[in-house]
Design a protein around this motif. Structure first.
Motif, mmCIF file in Angstrom:
data_model
loop_
_atom_site.group_PDB
_atom_site.id
_atom_site.type_symbol
_atom_site.label_atom_id
_atom_site.label_comp_id
_atom_site.label_asym_id
_atom_site.label_seq_id
_atom_site.Cartn_x
_atom_site.Cartn_y
_atom_site.Cartn_z
ATOM 1 N N ALA A 288 47.068 51.564 27.800
ATOM 2 C CA ALA A 288 47.820 51.718 26.634
ATOM 3 C C ALA A 288 47.503 52.875 25.887
ATOM 4 C CB ALA A 288 47.654 50.438 25.637
ATOM 5 N N LYS A 289 46.313 53.287 25.956
ATOM 6 C CA LYS A 289 45.833 54.447 25.379
ATOM 7 C C LYS A 289 46.294 55.562 26.198
ATOM 8 C CE LYS A 289 41.668 56.199 23.048
ATOM 9 N NZ LYS A 289 40.281 55.999 22.643
ATOM 10 N N LYS A 290 46.097 55.572 27.486
ATOM 11 C CA LYS A 290 46.487 56.811 28.249
ATOM 12 C C LYS A 290 47.963 56.981 28.162
ATOM 13 C CE LYS A 290 44.773 57.963 32.638
ATOM 14 N NZ LYS A 290 44.312 57.339 33.908
ATOM 15 N N GLY B 87 48.849 60.600 17.880
ATOM 16 C CA GLY B 87 49.045 59.777 18.954
ATOM 17 C C GLY B 87 48.167 59.042 19.233
ATOM 18 N N ALA B 88 46.702 59.762 18.856
ATOM 19 C CA ALA B 88 45.733 58.940 19.303
ATOM 20 C C ALA B 88 45.490 57.651 18.513
ATOM 21 C CB ALA B 88 44.287 59.751 19.013
ATOM 22 N N ALA B 89 45.677 57.694 17.263
ATOM 23 C CA ALA B 89 45.858 56.819 16.382
ATOM 24 C C ALA B 89 46.871 55.496 16.825
ATOM 25 C CB ALA B 89 46.121 57.152 15.015
ATOM 26 N N ASP B 90 48.008 56.203 17.124
ATOM 27 C CA ASP B 90 49.024 55.220 17.676
ATOM 28 C C ASP B 90 48.411 54.333 19.009
ATOM 29 O OD1 ASP B 90 51.459 54.114 17.987
ATOM 30 O OD2 ASP B 90 52.156 55.500 19.503
ATOM 31 N N ALA B 91 47.677 55.201 19.924
ATOM 32 C CA ALA B 91 47.314 54.679 21.004
ATOM 33 C C ALA B 91 46.239 53.650 20.845
ATOM 34 C CB ALA B 91 46.510 55.792 21.846
ATOM 35 N N VAL B 92 45.264 53.805 19.599
ATOM 36 C CA VAL B 92 44.400 52.838 19.344
ATOM 37 C C VAL B 92 44.940 51.651 18.873
ATOM 38 C CG1 VAL B 92 42.564 52.271 17.795
ATOM 39 C CG2 VAL B 92 42.469 54.289 18.698
ATOM 40 N N ALA B 93 46.149 51.902 18.079
ATOM 41 C CA ALA B 93 46.753 50.527 17.403
ATOM 42 C C ALA B 93 47.369 49.840 18.853
ATOM 43 C CB ALA B 93 47.842 51.107 16.482
ATOM 44 N N LYS B 94 47.905 50.451 19.718
ATOM 45 C CA LYS B 94 48.693 49.853 20.886
ATOM 46 C C LYS B 94 47.514 49.070 21.733
ATOM 47 C CE LYS B 94 53.094 51.883 21.235
ATOM 48 N NZ LYS B 94 53.300 53.064 21.225
ATOM 49 N N GLU C 131 38.534 76.149 43.274
ATOM 50 C CA GLU C 131 39.944 76.260 42.938
ATOM 51 C C GLU C 131 40.397 74.791 42.308
ATOM 52 O OE1 GLU C 131 42.894 78.741 41.890
ATOM 53 O OE2 GLU C 131 41.207 79.736 43.266
ATOM 54 N N VAL C 132 40.412 74.704 41.147
ATOM 55 C CA VAL C 132 40.933 73.448 40.639
ATOM 56 C C VAL C 132 42.346 73.181 40.318
ATOM 57 C CG1 VAL C 132 40.196 71.785 38.931
ATOM 58 C CG2 VAL C 132 38.485 73.468 39.575
ATOM 59 N N GLU C 133 42.710 71.968 40.626
ATOM 60 C CA GLU C 133 44.123 71.724 40.097
ATOM 61 C C GLU C 133 43.937 70.386 39.209
ATOM 62 O OE1 GLU C 133 47.902 72.062 42.384
ATOM 63 O OE2 GLU C 133 46.793 73.006 43.696
ATOM 64 N N LEU C 134 44.308 70.407 37.938
ATOM 65 C CA LEU C 134 44.135 69.124 37.304
ATOM 66 C C LEU C 134 45.277 68.941 36.126
ATOM 67 C CD1 LEU C 134 42.990 69.960 34.259
ATOM 68 C CD2 LEU C 134 40.956 70.125 35.589
ATOM 69 N N LYS C 135 45.319 67.799 35.584
ATOM 70 C CA LYS C 135 46.234 67.552 34.553
ATOM 71 C C LYS C 135 45.838 67.334 33.277
ATOM 72 C CE LYS C 135 50.583 66.004 36.655
ATOM 73 N NZ LYS C 135 51.503 64.835 36.737
ATOM 74 N N GLU C 136 46.112 67.825 32.352
ATOM 75 C CA GLU C 136 45.826 67.378 30.779
ATOM 76 C C GLU C 136 46.864 67.109 29.926
ATOM 77 O OE1 GLU C 136 41.992 69.016 29.054
ATOM 78 O OE2 GLU C 136 43.567 69.950 27.749
ATOM 79 N N PHE C 137 47.101 66.140 29.520
ATOM 80 C CA PHE C 137 48.274 65.773 28.802
ATOM 81 C C PHE C 137 49.611 66.081 29.346
ATOM 82 C CE2 PHE C 137 45.010 66.837 25.118
ATOM 83 C CZ PHE C 137 44.734 65.148 24.782
ATOM 84 N N GLY C 138 49.555 65.747 30.539
ATOM 85 C CA GLY C 138 50.783 65.855 31.354
ATOM 86 C C GLY C 138 51.048 67.402 31.743
ATOM 87 N N LEU C 139 50.161 68.243 31.293
ATOM 88 C CA LEU C 139 50.118 69.746 31.791
ATOM 89 C C LEU C 139 49.511 69.900 33.128
ATOM 90 C CD1 LEU C 139 49.198 72.032 28.672
ATOM 91 C CD2 LEU C 139 51.388 71.812 29.646
ATOM 92 N N LYS C 140 50.197 70.710 33.888
ATOM 93 C CA LYS C 140 49.616 70.872 35.189
ATOM 94 C C LYS C 140 48.730 72.099 34.996
ATOM 95 C CE LYS C 140 53.678 69.879 37.180
ATOM 96 N NZ LYS C 140 54.838 70.670 37.983
#
Ligand SMILES: C[S@@+](CC[C@H](N)C(=O)[O-])C[C@H]1O[C@@H](n2cnc3c(N)ncnc32)[C@H](O)[C@@H]1O
Length: 741
Positions: A115-117, A128-135, A297-306
């Motif tokens: 739910a948090k993710k 958004g984080a607060a919303d996540a905690v509530a969820k 050489e890293v590829e990662l995702k953060e908050f949906g950003l590539k």
């Protein structure tokens, strides 16, 4: 007869002194290089087990080298107690709260995490984080949580299912619920026995085969490392890389640690360990690949950003993700956000995604290149710069983006982030201090409507009070609504803080500082005109006007200006000729009135004198403005301003020195084309009132060139200049004493 040594002539019969010396030396060398840890590793594993209280009696046969995992050493079989239930009854028995409530705990945790993710992906801000905690709390309530006392009842081992079906056994088709090691029918409570009876279950034994795969990272290393060495848990995973900051005690075992982590983590292909400290200007550090491929050489995702970058060449810290999410959550659509030390652009891109106009800067060329590439990968628009933060900060505060060659609307910034904790506070306050008289506290309601400006500056310190004192000392005062927030603990006595304050610029007082106000709306006609000056034209106007006026003059006004500098000499030439004719006439009038009219003679003389002065003034104006007209023609024909000529000249020198290819001035399309683009193709350019032709915002460039070639070159020149600069020691402090007022 005793043998005699040929090399030493046999001082001692049967033993050569020289040979003896050699063998003694090589033996001592071998012992000194023999890894001490290797010797420690061959200790009896039972001793280790006893000290750790492991639930499984793993017999490690031999771990002969510290950096190699002996997987076979983990193989063994364990006799477990099991409950046999007809058909698939064991699955249902497992759900019984007295037997395995732990699976409900596990479900609760998983629901929480999911739910948090999900909520954070939708909105990375603090809201958004607060919303996540509530969820997440809601998700917890949905799971029927019962008491979690009997977690230990059922076997809980990696890669081991606790319910198995008996295929070739005495009663094929029945299912077995495997109990944890040490759990026996006697140790189970009466309620558990009742539950088992209700399911028609009976107790039996089960031979559980275990191997390396059944131990998690911590368990495996607990058994492999010497007893006095702790298992390092503080690692960071970014993409396929795991990054360790190992303690001295772990260093001899680094390959073993790396290997185990790689084996136990699904996505980790490379494990690196930091060597030394982060001391480089770009906040990068020396690292060693301790296991896996040497691919950083890293590829990662953060908050949906590539995001993609080379971890060896740039700064990255996944632990700052929530801070980036929090900050970007404050940015609203249409705001102007500047990140002075943007790294690979994670924060800047989050703000760009929220509809801000973003400038991301980093001194490190690899970070700036990665930020540019990340913007492209995420299809987001942002301006990327690679320069020192101080001049950029100055330009940002004074709104003089044009000096940086940015294709960016000339508006005041609304938010500024500066995450360079070692220097940021000192640098920022150094630039803000001279402007403090025109800063109005943002909490002052009567001043609503003035341009607002929020600062987020990061710094290292040991206490909030000390940050406050530093701010007071550096800025000369502490803004009323200043927030000093803890971000994360970097070292035992080193905390990272975020200093936040908001300001309003008092326009009348700021005018003298050249601060630009957000009166110019992004996307308005005004800003379009200004943007063209930023793209190129400021240079043309710079011939005659100071930079700020030049930026506003722009190409739109170029044609009238060229007409002006041509018409003025023509008009003054005409005045000269007319005056000259007048002189001749006056001369004759004076001559003919010589004998009779004395008064007329005086008037004519004064007239001639004034006429001569006017004639001389005309001559001066004609020469000066004529020179300007000639200079403008040169500018128009080459489509190059004096500033640009200077940049090109320096570019040629720089590139020759660096062995790079020749600089191609992007705007020179050829004499005729330049003239046509700037003034028009016919004599119509002489007609007042006609608009300037061509595209003033994005003028045409030579094939293969871009609008930003000059800016990029300027940045390279400035970077080179910075590299050539050096710090000089202070020879003597000048106190000012003895100087006469
Ligand atoms: C602590 S990192 C912050 C990176 C980024 N904000 C993030 O959260 O990932 C500091 C960055 O500042 C850059 N830097 C160092 N000195 C600088 C300077 N004088 N001007 C601009 N950037 C600088 C470094 O290259 C590094 O990427």
């Amino acid at each position: 007869m005793s043998k005699r040594c040929k090399c030493c002539t046999g001082v001692l019969p049967g033993f050569c002194g020289f040979r003896g010396f050699l063998s003694a030396w090589s033996a001592s060398l071998a012992f000194s290089v023999l890894p001490r840890t290797c010797l420690r590793d061959v200790r009896d594993v039972r001793e280790i087990r006893a000290s750790r209280g492991s639930s499984f009696s793993v017999l490690r046969r031999c771990v002969d080298r510290v950096d190699r995992v002996d997987r076979a050493a983990f193989d063994r079989s364990e006799q477990l107690c099991a409950v046999k239930v007809p058909e698939d009854g064991a699955y249902r028995l497992r759900q019984h709260p007295e037997v395995l409530p732990f699976c409900l705990g596990w479900a609760k945790k998983r629901a929480q995490k999911r739910a948090k993710k999900r909520a954070q992906k939708r909105d990375p801000s603090s809201a958004g984080a607060a919303d996540a905690v509530a969820k997440a709390a809601n998700a917890v309530n949905q799971v029927n949580v019962v008491n979690v006392v009997n977690v230990v009842n059922v076997v809980n081992v990696v890669n081991v299912v606790n319910v198995v079906t008996e295929e070739g056994g005495a009663e094929p088709g029945s299912s077995l619920l495997l109990l944890a090691p040490g759990v026996t029918p006697q140790s189970l409570g009466a309620e558990a026995h009742n539950a088992i009876e209700a399911f028609q279950g009976s107790f039996t034994t089960y031979e559980l085969e275990l191997g390396y795969a059944n131990f998690n990272y911590k368990e495996a290393l607990t058994l492999l490392l010497p007893a006095d060495v702790t298992v390092p848990m503080g690692y960071e995973v970014l993409g396929h890389i795991a990054h360790f900051n190992l303690l001295q005690e772990h260093w001899p075992h680094r390959h073993l640690i790396g290997q185990v982590l790689m084996d136990k983590s699904k996505n980790v292909r490379t494990v690196v360990a930091k060597r030394g400290t982060v001391s480089h200007q770009y906040r990068t550090f020396d690292m060693e690949v301790i296991a896996g491929e040497a691919d950083t050489e890293v590829e990662l995702k953060e908050f949906g950003l590539k995001l993609k970058f080379d971890f060896r060449k740039v700064y990255w810290n996944s632990r700052l993700a929530s801070e980036r999410g929090r900050l970007s959550g404050k940015c609203g659509e249409g705001e102007v956000f500047v990140d002075l030390a943007a790294g690979v652009g994670a924060l800047a891109l989050l703000c760009a995604r929220r509809g801000c106009h973003v400038v991301a800067n980093d001194l490190n060329p690899a970070a700036a290149a990665a930020a540019k590439e990340n913007a492209r990968r995420n299809r987001l628009k942002m301006e990327v710069l690679q320069m020192d933060a101080r001049p950029l900060l100055r330009s940002a505060l004074h709104g003089s983006w044009g000096d940086l060659g940015l294709g960016f609307p000339k508006v005041s910034i609304t938010r500024l982030a500066f995450n360079l904790p070692e220097l940021a506070l000192e640098m920022l306050c150094g630039e803000l201090r001279p402007l403090r008289n025109c800063m109005v506290d943002a909490s002052n309601a009567s001043k609503v409507g003035l341009p607002k400006f929020c600062v987020y500056c990061y710094t290292f310190d040991y206490s909030e009070e000390h940050v406050h004192d530093r701010l007071l000392q550096l800025l000369g005062f502490v803004p009323e609504a200043t927030k000093i927030r803890k971000v994360r603990l970097v070292a035992p006595s080193k905390m990272m803080y975020c200093v936040e304050f908001a300001y309003l610029w008092e326009s009348e007082k700021c005018a003298g500082h050249g601060i630009l106000f957000s009166a110019v709306q992004v996307g308005s006609v005004e800003s379009t005109r200004v943007a063209l000056a930023v793209a190129k034209i400021q240079g043309h106007a710079l011939i005659t006007a100071p930079p700020v006026a030049g930026a506003f003059l722009g190409q739109i006004n170029l044609k009238p200006f060229v007409q002006f500098v041509h018409f003025v000499p023509i008009a003054t030439l005409h005045a000269l000729i007319v005056h000259s004719e007048l002189f001749v006439l006056l001369f004759y009038a004076w001559k003919s009135s010589r004998k009779s009219l004395d008064f007329l003679r005086v008037v004519v003389r004064v007239w001639i004198l004034l006429g001569l002065i006017a004639w001389f003034c005309c001559l001066v104006v004609m020469l000066l403005v004529g020179t300007l007209a000639w200079e403008m023609e040169h500018t128009v024909i080459g489509n190059v301003s004096m500033i640009e000529e200077y940049v090109v000249e320096k570019a040629e020198m720089r590139r020759r020195r660096a062995g790079e290819r020749k600089f191609v001035y992007p705007y020179d399309l050829g004499r005729k084309e330049n003239f046509a683009a700037l003034l028009g193709s016919s004599l119509s350019w002489l007609v007042p009132g006609l608009a300037t032709p061509g595209d003033p915002v994005w003028p045409m460039v030579r094939p293969g060139s871009t609008h930003f070639d000059i800016s990029t070159e300027q940045i390279a020149q400035k970077t080179e200049k910075l590299q050539r600069s050096m710090v000089m020691p202070v020879r003597e402090h000048f106190t000012g004493e003895g100087v006469e007022a």
